[in-house]
Scaffold this active site. Structure first.
Site, mmCIF file in Angstrom:
data_model
loop_
_atom_site.group_PDB
_atom_site.id
_atom_site.type_symbol
_atom_site.label_atom_id
_atom_site.label_comp_id
_atom_site.label_asym_id
_atom_site.label_seq_id
_atom_site.Cartn_x
_atom_site.Cartn_y
_atom_site.Cartn_z
ATOM 1 N N GLU A 146 0.787 -0.963 0.268
ATOM 2 C CA GLU A 146 -0.013 0.005 0.036
ATOM 3 C C GLU A 146 0.921 1.208 0.050
ATOM 4 O O GLU A 146 2.103 1.224 0.416
ATOM 5 C CB GLU A 146 -0.843 0.136 1.136
ATOM 6 C CG GLU A 146 -1.689 -1.245 1.455
ATOM 7 C CD GLU A 146 -2.385 -1.207 2.796
ATOM 8 O OE1 GLU A 146 -2.921 -0.553 3.502
ATOM 9 O OE2 GLU A 146 -1.982 -2.278 3.672
ATOM 10 N N LYS A 178 2.342 4.758 1.303
ATOM 11 C CA LYS A 178 2.646 5.248 2.771
ATOM 12 C C LYS A 178 2.234 6.851 2.413
ATOM 13 O O LYS A 178 2.851 7.622 1.969
ATOM 14 C CB LYS A 178 3.927 5.138 3.015
ATOM 15 C CG LYS A 178 4.048 5.728 4.558
ATOM 16 C CD LYS A 178 5.536 5.196 5.112
ATOM 17 C CE LYS A 178 5.756 5.541 6.514
ATOM 18 N NZ LYS A 178 5.685 7.047 6.892
ATOM 19 N N ASP A 232 1.530 10.567 3.684
ATOM 20 C CA ASP A 232 2.063 11.429 4.710
ATOM 21 C C ASP A 232 1.232 12.257 5.307
ATOM 22 O O ASP A 232 0.687 13.491 4.964
ATOM 23 C CB ASP A 232 3.085 12.289 3.849
ATOM 24 C CG ASP A 232 4.243 12.617 4.809
ATOM 25 O OD1 ASP A 232 4.207 12.344 6.160
ATOM 26 O OD2 ASP A 232 5.041 13.583 4.545
ATOM 27 N N TYR A 251 -6.454 2.115 6.668
ATOM 28 C CA TYR A 251 -5.683 1.076 6.172
ATOM 29 C C TYR A 251 -5.590 -0.076 7.045
ATOM 30 O O TYR A 251 -4.827 -1.110 6.711
ATOM 31 C CB TYR A 251 -4.388 1.545 5.710
ATOM 32 C CG TYR A 251 -3.523 2.432 6.585
ATOM 33 C CD1 TYR A 251 -3.225 1.834 7.732
ATOM 34 C CD2 TYR A 251 -3.349 3.806 6.360
ATOM 35 C CE1 TYR A 251 -2.380 2.619 8.768
ATOM 36 C CE2 TYR A 251 -2.788 4.702 7.263
ATOM 37 C CZ TYR A 251 -2.164 4.142 8.515
ATOM 38 O OH TYR A 251 -1.465 4.671 9.435
ATOM 39 N N LYS A 279 11.093 3.518 1.948
ATOM 40 C CA LYS A 279 10.896 4.859 1.775
ATOM 41 C C LYS A 279 11.420 5.362 0.604
ATOM 42 O O LYS A 279 12.617 4.729 0.166
ATOM 43 C CB LYS A 279 11.588 5.709 2.976
ATOM 44 C CG LYS A 279 11.256 5.391 4.286
ATOM 45 C CD LYS A 279 9.725 5.643 4.620
ATOM 46 C CE LYS A 279 9.465 7.106 4.814
ATOM 47 N NZ LYS A 279 9.648 7.541 6.170
ATOM 48 N N CYS A 283 33.279 21.660 27.442
ATOM 49 C CA CYS A 283 32.054 21.909 27.297
ATOM 50 C C CYS A 283 31.851 23.336 26.882
ATOM 51 O O CYS A 283 32.257 24.264 27.508
ATOM 52 C CB CYS A 283 31.319 21.680 28.607
ATOM 53 S SG CYS A 283 29.522 21.835 28.705
ATOM 54 N N CYS A 322 29.605 25.065 30.332
ATOM 55 C CA CYS A 322 30.247 24.964 31.854
ATOM 56 C C CYS A 322 31.950 25.067 31.831
ATOM 57 O O CYS A 322 32.441 24.999 32.707
ATOM 58 C CB CYS A 322 29.734 24.018 32.854
ATOM 59 S SG CYS A 322 30.281 22.351 32.404
ATOM 60 N N CYS A 341 30.615 15.670 28.718
ATOM 61 C CA CYS A 341 30.829 16.725 29.762
ATOM 62 C C CYS A 341 30.480 15.864 31.011
ATOM 63 O O CYS A 341 29.460 15.655 31.246
ATOM 64 C CB CYS A 341 30.203 18.109 29.625
ATOM 65 S SG CYS A 341 30.064 19.075 31.315
ATOM 66 N N CYS A 377 26.311 21.501 35.244
ATOM 67 C CA CYS A 377 26.219 21.988 33.831
ATOM 68 C C CYS A 377 24.845 22.212 33.412
ATOM 69 O O CYS A 377 23.925 21.299 33.513
ATOM 70 C CB CYS A 377 26.662 20.900 32.810
ATOM 71 S SG CYS A 377 26.809 21.455 31.176
#
Length: 665
Positions: free
Chosen positions: A111, A113, A115, A222, A309, A403, A406, A421, A427
């Site tokens: 079937e 697909k 969207d 479906y 896809k 980082c 921090c 980190c 942080c």
């Protein structure tokens, strides 16, 4: 004809005309004639409210206002699909199916697909009772009032429909209707909508259903789930649903091989642009519903379905800057900040670069022109660099070593692609990230509290961890930016209500590294309460089904931290659930502990799902395929002969449904 009979005759006639127009695309009267009939019915219903009918065609015009969309648990979970991008992916999937089912011929239903926005409709006795969005698959939002305005959704069914069932599909916005909506917006001096899918999804959460009724939304169905359906194949599902009055796409085909599936895919990859709706692939399902039942599900997806896809759209644009984000676990993610570019219907400004290795592998640099595509047409990713456009003064990217928030020195353990980190409690993005995870929908699902508000609360010094949420009051929250009295009240109420969330979701909400939803459920089931889990040894954790070295070590480390224990004790004092409910513990035993069962065939006294639940409730494990680790094969009617042969070859006991139920006595 009396008034009641006249009203019923008008309703039946309008339902038929509505079906002809919106489902069959074959109108038999003019719009004017339809409107005259509808107006006559509306007048009669207004004069005779005693003949009210929740499925009347007059309710299609909307007018109901929904301030807050109630969260509703799906009776049957809505799974996501595994994706494939090549014939090899499909062939590997087919091999896994054959391994599970044995040497039996397998047909596939293909079937398109579509969207759109996923929806689950519940019908009882032929009447629409509820419409719920997909949400997280376990629960979604009740949008029934809005869905009733969509003309292709039948409010009442016809034919030989089951007593009760859920039917799943997509709410879509056809290209023609989308273009018309945007033309009207431009004429009114408003910005156009970006793409049909997001517009359809946003329509479902509009508070005024009259506005939803004005949008040319359609519902394409479906999939049917429920007991006693008396349907044997996916293709029959489509035919039956169409006969009951649903709008079911006619593009579907039964294929006998991967070659036939690929022929379907290749045809529609070209011809999909002739369709009135957005499509992004083909859904391939095992056609036989009994085989679907045999194959079952992984933690996230059905084993019997695969989404193929279509090739992702690709564009090129300028990479202006590489910045770095800090996640709640301290993981650093590099982000490409791009010149805005339109890709698959949305404007893309940023894309993940994953890690230092990926940047080095593709030699990605600031100032490069890069190729961007949407992985599965959802998440933007950079797939390469246009080296012909690289500036002469370009220099290689040097990955950060401290980082960005921090300034703690980053660490990277051997075999891990990410830098981290280690400043766990100091942080800021890690602190707010943990709280945002705690309040998220799949975790504590705290209404009235979002990610931006968490950051504001932290910035103002009102919270430092998720336990602090439970001592907030309205007066503290109201002075925050964009916070009024009502929203402050909702926030405090939402936090208070979260103490009802069950233990397994609380465990997930704590944010223990590597403990996702499925692992949290396994640990909650194995240990029943947080105290037993906190005192579990490494070896004991390793003995729990699907708990490996990495997860066991992470759980031990989390509970060895005094600050974490202190936060848990505070949460306990506020009433947060740290043990399985009496309802969950009811009928649970250790009778089958250490035994693995494979369930195959059709059963008389209990359904296959009930049988699997009985195994798990009594401490056993449900296996998906027969191996040397299988303790018993529970054999029902119509079980595949290959399973029996394999079990006999491995000397695995084959027991009946009655034998199994006796084991529980």
């Amino acid at each position: 004809m009396n008034i009641k009979e006249k009203i019923e005759a008008l309703r039946n006639s309008l339902r038929e005309h509505n079906h002809n127009y919106y489902v069959l695309d074959n109108p038999t009267i003019s719009d004017y004639e339809f409107d005259i009939m509808l107006k006559e019915l509306q007048d009669l219903e207004d004069q005779h409210p005693e003949f009210h009918d929740a499925t009347s065609p007059t309710l299609r015009v909307g007018g109901g206002i929904t301030k807050y969309f109630e969260t509703v648990a799906h009776e049957h979970r809505m799974y996501s699909l595994e994706n494939s991008y090549s014939k090899e992916d499909l062939e590997d999937w087919e091999k896994r199916i054959q391994k599970n089912l044995g040497d039996v011929p397998v047909e596939f239903t293909c079937e398109l697909k579509y969207d759109g926005a996923s929806i689950s409709l519940t019908y009882e006795k032929g009447q629409l009772m509820r419409a719920v969005t997909r949400g997280d698959g376990f629960q979604g939002d009740d949008v029934t009032t809005n869905i009733k305005t969509i003309k292709s959704v039948p409010l009442r069914l016809k034919g030989d429909y089951p007593e009760k069932f859920d039917i799943r599909g997509e709410i879509v916005l056809p290209f023609e209707g989308f273009a018309k909506m945007n033309q009207e917006r431009l004429e009114n001096g408003e910005d156009p909508y970006m793409n049909p899918r997001n517009t359809a999804s946003g329509s479902l959460k509009l508070q005024d259903s009259a506005l939803v009724a004005q949008r040319p939304l359609e519902c394409l169905l479906y999939s049917i789930v429920g007991p006693n359906l008396n349907i044997s194949s996916q293709f029959e599902v489509l035919e039956k649903a169409r006969s009951w009055g649903f709008k079911v796409p006619t593009v579907a085909e039964v294929c006998k091989s991967t070659d036939e599936v690929m022929a379907f895919v290749e045809y529609w990859d070209v011809h999909r642009h002739e369709l009135p709706y957005e499509t992004d692939g083909v859904v391939v399902k095992v056609n036989n519903l009994q085989y679907q039942d045999e194959l079952g599900y992984t933690a996230k997806s059905p084993r019997w379905a695969m989404a193929y896809k279509f090739k992702a759209e690709q564009v090129s644009t300028l990479l202006n800057e590489i910045t770095y984000q800090v996640g709640r676990t301290g993981a650093i993610t590099p982000v490409a900040n791009l010149n805005p570019v339109l890709l698959a219907g949305t404007t893309v400004k940023r894309a993940s670069l994953h890690n230092a290795d990926q940047i080095a592998k593709l030699d990605i640099r600031e100032g490069d022109t890069v190729f961007v595509e949407k992985g599965g047409e959802i998440i933007p990713k950079i797939i390469g660099v246009d080296f012909s456009k690289r500036p002469a003064d370009s220099s290689p990217t040097v990955y950060i070593d401290h980082c960005p928030e921090c300034h703690t020195k980053l660490e990277r353990t051997e075999g891990d692609a990410k830098h981290y980190c280690t400043n766990y409690y100091g942080c800021p993005p890690q602190i707010t990230g943990r709280i945002q995870h705690y309040i998220s929908r799949k975790a504590m699902d705290i209404e009235g509290l979002g990610g931006e508000t968490v950051e504001l609360l932290f910035k103002e010094g009102l919270i430092e961890n998720y336990a602090d949420l439970y001592v907030l009051n309205k007066e503290q929250v109201m002075p925050l930016e964009r916070m009024a009295e009502k929203s402050a009240e909702n926030l405090v109420k939402g936090v208070a209500k979260s103490v009802e969330i069950p233990f397994e979701r609380v465990l997930f909400a704590l944010g223990i590294r590597f403990v996702g939803e499925t692992v949290a459920k396994k640990l909650a089931k194995a240990y029943k309460n947080i105290d037993a889990l906190m005192s579990a040894s490494y070896d004991e954790l390793m003995s729990v089904d699907e708990i490996g070295q990495v997860i066991a070590a992470s759980v031990i480390e989390f509970f060895q931290n005094e600050k974490n224990i202190e936060i848990i004790e505070r949460l306990k004092s506020y009433g947060v659930q740290f043990e399985l409910s009496a309802e969950k513990l009811e009928n649970q035993t250790e009778l089958l502990k250490g035994s693995t069962f494979v369930v195959s065939g059709v059963f008389e006294k209990v359904s296959r799902d009930e049988l699997k639940k009985l195994i798990e409730d009594n401490g056993g494990k449900v296996g998906s395929s027969i191996s040397s680790k299988t303790s018993y094969l529970v054999a029902g009617d119509k079980m595949g002969p290959s399973k029996r042969t394999k079990a006999e070859g491995l000397n695995i006991p084959i027991i009946s449904e009655d034998d199994f139920l006796e084991m529980l006595q």
